[in-house]
Write a protein that holds these residues in place. Structure first.
Motif: not given
Ligand code: GZL
Length: 329
Positions: A104-110
């Motif tokens: 849904v958004v590009s950041s915060g997946w690491d």
């Protein structure tokens, strides 16, 4: 956000190395210890159901999984990142063979992508990119949003051909922090900066890719900026909502306010055929078949391109009526 250049070079590197670092080595279903062919299970986390594009994308994924004989576990995150992260964790716990999602958004997946890697479950992105390291996901199946923004600007050039006077642009942005919103804005600005110093963006705000969002934000724009004579909407649903507000303000969409949009959903084409939207840069949601092909290949140990791009075209109002009967979504 991974630059398009880095993403493309990653594809070359992965192909050259012939490795699937993110894939890890897990007994693939096709070579189960019993010697039989175990059905592949794919865990898929969808953004939500915010637009006609998303509905078409969901249908494509479900239909393609059924056609491919792949057992699909599907979850709708209602546009909340925390719901997607939880869904991915659930799929890890269920030991699915492959995980795919449209972030849904590009950041915060690491963190969650590292958990999937530790569990040796390959991750295939669909639709939208993440800014996590490329070794945490195998491939992206989706469009080039920056090019879509450039295409939208070039369509506006066509729409404005021969027009004189000020060009005062309102922008309805997609979901804040999402790859399509960030990259479509960048592509549009690239063309503006290079060729159109006379164009002016007088208002720009997110409508979150929804019709209601487009309607509410455009109504506010028209109050604060009566000089607006162009709308660039990051998707058709926001453009369709904006049309309602433009009409409520006593103005003619497509005439008093020229409208360029992105997606090419059915209702967008209907509005274009009626002259209410002047041009649309298509963004193809029918990613299901390419995704299922990628799932089977990654489990067979094959090397995938880092970015499997979709094919899409541009349309102006004069094309709309003839194109409508052949539209697949
Ligand atoms: C684009 C996709 C966007 C669409 C919107 O690939 O992520 O999200 O343009 C959808 O319609 O909501």
């Amino acid at each position: 956000m991974i630059s398009r250049r880095a993403l493309l070079s990653g594809a070359v590197a992965a192909a050259a190395a012939g490795t699937l670092a993110a894939c890890g080595k897990k007994e693939s279903p096709s070579s189960s210890s019993s010697g039989g062919t175990k059905q592949i299970t794919l865990g898929f986390s969808q953004v939500g159901s915010e637009s006609g594009w998303r509905s078409a994308n969901t249908s494509s994924v479900k239909d393609a999984a059924a056609a491919a004989g792949i057992n699909l576990k599907f979850s709708d995150a209602q546009q909340k990142q925390e719901n997607q992260i939880q869904a991915i964790r659930d799929y890890i716990a269920q030991k699915v063979d492959v995980i795919s999602f449209s972030p849904v958004v590009s950041s915060g997946w690491d963190t969650v992508l590292k958990e999937a890697q530790a569990a040796k479950i390959p991750v295939i992105l669909t639709d939208r990119q993440v800014d996590s390291s490329q070794d945490l996901w195998v491939s992206l199946v989706g469009s080039d949003f920056e090019i879509e923004g450039e295409r939208a600007a070039h369509l506006l050039e066509k729409v404005l051909q021969g027009a004189t006077g000020a060009v005062n642009i309102a922008v309805l942005e997609g979901t804040t922090g999402s790859a399509p919103a960030t990259q479509r804005a960048a592509g549009f600005k690239k063309v503006m900066d290079a060729s159109h110093p006379d164009w002016k963006i007088v208002a720009s705000q997110t409508g979150d890719f929804t019709r209601d969002g487009g309607k509410q934000v455009m109504a506010a724009f028209l109050t604060s900026h009566p000089e607006i004579n162009v709308l660039f909407a990051h998707n058709d649903d926001m453009a369709l909502g904006a049309i309602q507000s433009i009409q409520a303000a006593g103005k003619k969409p497509g005439t008093d306010i020229k409208i360029v949009s992105i997606d090419g959903v059915h209702d967008g084409f209907v509005a274009m055929a009626a002259g209410q939207i002047n041009a649309i840069a298509e963004c193809n949601p029918l990613l299901g078949p390419q995704l299922m092909d990628a799932v089977k290949k990654v489990l067979a140990g094959q090397t995938l391109e880092k970015w499997i791009k979709t094919q899409e075209a541009d349309f102006v109002a004069a094309d709309a009526a003839a194109a409508l009967p052949n539209r697949k979504y």
